[in-house]
Design a protein around this motif. Structure first.
Motif, short mmCIF file in Angstrom:
data_model
loop_
_atom_site.label_atom_id
_atom_site.label_comp_id
_atom_site.label_asym_id
_atom_site.label_seq_id
_atom_site.Cartn_x
_atom_site.Cartn_y
_atom_site.Cartn_z
N GLY A 196 0.88 -1.25 0.19
CA GLY A 196 0.04 0.05 -0.11
C GLY A 196 0.83 1.14 0.07
N GLY A 197 2.19 1.11 0.48
CA GLY A 197 3.00 2.42 0.48
C GLY A 197 3.42 2.87 -0.94
N ASN A 198 2.95 1.95 -1.96
CA ASN A 198 3.26 2.48 -3.38
C ASN A 198 2.27 3.02 -4.02
N VAL A 199 1.30 3.44 -3.27
CA VAL A 199 0.03 4.16 -3.89
C VAL A 199 -0.38 5.38 -3.20
N LEU A 200 -0.85 6.58 -3.87
CA LEU A 200 -1.09 7.77 -3.29
C LEU A 200 -2.51 7.83 -3.12
N TRP A 201 -2.73 7.76 -1.90
CA TRP A 201 -4.01 7.64 -1.52
C TRP A 201 -5.13 8.91 -1.24
N LYS A 202 -4.35 9.89 -1.40
CA LYS A 202 -5.16 11.05 -1.04
C LYS A 202 -6.50 11.49 -1.68
N ASN A 203 -6.68 10.90 -2.90
CA ASN A 203 -8.24 11.32 -3.69
C ASN A 203 -8.93 9.96 -3.35
N TYR A 204 -8.89 9.07 -2.41
CA TYR A 204 -9.81 7.99 -2.35
C TYR A 204 -10.19 8.05 -0.71
N GLN A 205 -11.35 7.47 -0.68
CA GLN A 205 -11.84 7.49 0.77
C GLN A 205 -11.17 6.51 1.50
N CYS A 206 -10.79 5.45 1.05
CA CYS A 206 -9.80 4.46 1.56
C CYS A 206 -8.34 4.91 1.54
N ARG A 207 -7.73 4.46 2.71
CA ARG A 207 -6.11 4.78 2.86
C ARG A 207 -5.32 3.60 2.71
N ASN A 208 -5.84 2.35 2.39
CA ASN A 208 -5.05 1.35 2.25
C ASN A 208 -5.81 0.23 1.46
N PHE A 209 -5.26 -0.80 1.31
CA PHE A 209 -5.89 -2.03 0.39
C PHE A 209 -6.81 -2.85 1.38
N GLU A 210 -6.50 -2.89 2.84
CA GLU A 210 -7.47 -3.64 3.48
C GLU A 210 -8.94 -2.86 3.65
N CYS A 211 -8.75 -1.68 3.49
CA CYS A 211 -10.22 -0.90 3.46
C CYS A 211 -10.78 -1.11 2.23
N LEU A 212 -10.40 -1.65 1.17
CA LEU A 212 -10.99 -2.07 -0.01
C LEU A 212 -11.69 -3.38 -0.01
N SER A 213 -11.63 -3.92 1.15
CA SER A 213 -12.30 -5.30 1.13
C SER A 213 -13.72 -5.18 0.80
N SER A 214 -14.41 -6.45 0.35
CA SER A 214 -15.69 -6.29 0.07
C SER A 214 -16.68 -6.30 1.22
N LYS A 215 -16.07 -6.80 2.28
CA LYS A 215 -16.86 -6.44 3.50
C LYS A 215 -16.89 -5.06 4.01
N ASN A 216 -16.42 -4.13 3.56
CA ASN A 216 -16.36 -3.00 4.03
C ASN A 216 -17.29 -2.09 3.08
N PRO A 217 -18.54 -1.66 3.68
CA PRO A 217 -19.58 -1.15 2.99
C PRO A 217 -19.27 0.40 2.59
N LYS A 218 -18.37 0.95 3.12
CA LYS A 218 -17.78 2.20 2.98
C LYS A 218 -16.42 2.32 2.35
N ARG A 219 -16.27 1.57 1.28
CA ARG A 219 -14.77 1.51 0.74
C ARG A 219 -14.67 2.54 -0.30
N GLY A 220 -15.73 3.21 -0.63
CA GLY A 220 -15.69 4.42 -1.54
C GLY A 220 -15.73 4.07 -3.09
N TYR A 221 -16.13 2.60 -3.59
CA TYR A 221 -16.57 2.30 -4.67
C TYR A 221 -17.78 1.31 -4.51
N SER A 222 -18.34 1.13 -5.90
CA SER A 222 -19.36 0.14 -5.84
C SER A 222 -19.42 -1.14 -6.67
N LYS A 223 -18.36 -1.04 -7.74
CA LYS A 223 -18.08 -2.14 -8.80
C LYS A 223 -16.97 -2.94 -8.46
N CYS A 224 -17.16 -3.93 -9.02
CA CYS A 224 -15.87 -4.95 -8.80
C CYS A 224 -15.74 -5.43 -7.51
#
Length: 392
Positions: free
Chosen positions: A253-281
């Motif tokens: 996750g340190g290789n990504v700029l997270w400023k423009n996203y609701q999540c700040r790491n890959f763990e936050c992008l889990s499908s179990k998180n309803p507030k991950r910031g995107y709805s597809k995929c």
């Protein structure tokens, strides 16, 4: 008491010197402006102006409205600078009356840099970038500008869409004397957004404006013009995984700029998180789930496995395009079969393109609004998932 008077005296002398310096700079810029406009004939009588600009060869190609817009931009910058100076002087005088004289030098330095030097430099650059007509009798050459160029004020856009003459000055094998860059009418309709995107200092760091760039692209201003600025990288960047590991391993996750996203790491992008910031995929950032795609039969009539697809033309499928929302799993599966797949990806709520690149694959930063940059009859395979569109 005497010490307080001395501090007040030093502050007064400092403010007086600052006003003198700024006043001198304003006078210099104003004098340069007057000299440049005088040399162009702006201070002649009305009849002389008409003869000066419209009675000579090749002047009809010059857009006086574009020049007026540029002059107005410089004057507005100078007006804003003057208002800021007046407000700061009033604030300092108020602080002096209240006995607040111990103002750190760092605040003076920050004020001079952000509120004075940068706006003055910007106005100076805006003045230098004004294009005046070159006509016979005044200069030795003429100038012709395309109508679209005069729709913009930002010089970087004007330079980008100005046709580039051939090096030898002759007609090339394609029958043209110059090369034109692609800016469509959608960019003109989004003039404000495009000028904001292209408003940067050459050679400096680019603004972190992925959201603005994708807004332009999705609304038809695509492909975007190139920028002569440096893209920031993550301060926590680490060496990517080897290709035999990166295909099926979530990137660091340190290789990504997270400023423009609701999540700040890959763990936050889990499908179990309803507030991950995107709805597809759903689940596309979970490699264990991604490993099952296009390998295991799902009993759906529209789904094919990688084995089924390659069996259609054994040995003939070598290169293809994956258009859809995802992190490059289809391309990863095909890479295992020695098939090259280019994936398209926009960062709509999550770092899809960065993930594709960190997996060792190729993300294509483009939408379907424009013709894709491939020759006809070169793709052996086109795959889409979650998106239905027309591929030209």
């Amino acid at each position: 008491m005497r010490s307080t008077c001395c501090r007040k005296g030093r502050l007064g002398r400092m403010m007086g010197c600052l006003q003198l310096v700024l006043g001198g700079l304003v006078v210099i810029v104003s004098t340069l402006s007057l000299f440049k406009f005088y040399s162009a004939g702006f201070f002649l009588n009305d009849a002389d102006i008409c003869r000066h600009f419209y009675g000579m060869k090749d002047v009809n190609d010059f857009d006086i409205n574009a020049l007026s817009a540029r002059v107005g931009e410089v004057l507005n910058q100078m007006d804003n600078l003057q208002l800021k100076l007046e407000s700061v002087v009033q604030k300092m005088e108020k602080n002096k009356d209240l006995g607040k004289t111990n103002i750190p030098k760092s605040e003076y330095k920050k004020f001079l840099e952000e509120e004075v030097i940068r706006p003055l430099y910007s106005a100076h650059i805006g003045l230098r970038q004004i294009r005046l007509p070159k006509v016979e009798g005044i200069r030795n050459s003429t100038v012709k500008e395309e109508p679209l160029i005069n729709s913009f004020v930002i010089e970087e856009i004007r330079k980008y869409i100005t046709p580039k003459e051939n090096k030898n000055g002759k007609v090339n094998i394609y029958g043209t004397e110059r090369i034109h860059n692609t800016i469509g009418h959608s960019c003109v309709l989004m003039k404000k957004e495009l000028e904001e995107y292209m408003g940067y200092d050459i050679g400096s760091y680019c603004k972190d404006d992925w959201t603005l760039a994708q807004k332009l692209m999705i609304n038809g201003c695509d492909p975007l013009p190139r920028r002569r600025c440096l893209t920031r990288a993550s301060k926590l960047y680490k060496k990517p995984y080897p290709i035999n590991e990166s295909l099926w391993k979530l990137p660091d996750g340190g290789n990504v700029l997270w400023k423009n996203y609701q999540c700040r790491n890959f763990e936050c992008l889990s499908s179990k998180n309803p507030k991950r910031g995107y709805s597809k995929c759903t689940g596309c950032f979970e490699m264990e789930k991604e490993k099952l795609k296009w390998v295991v039969n799902t009993n759906l009539p529209v789904d094919f496995t990688i084995k089924d697809v390659l069996a259609i033309k054994p040995g003939e499928i070598r290169i293809g395009l994956d258009f859809g929302i995802g992190t490059g799993t289809f391309a990863a599966r095909m890479r295992e079969q020695n098939v090259t797949i280019i994936s398209t990806a926009l960062n709509l709520g999550a770092p899809f393109s960065e993930t594709i690149a960190l997996r060792g694959l190729v993300p294509l930063y483009m939408t379907l609004n424009q013709r894709l940059p491939f020759f006809d009859n070169t793709m052996d395979l086109i795959h889409t998932s979650g998106v239905y569109g027309r591929l030209d």
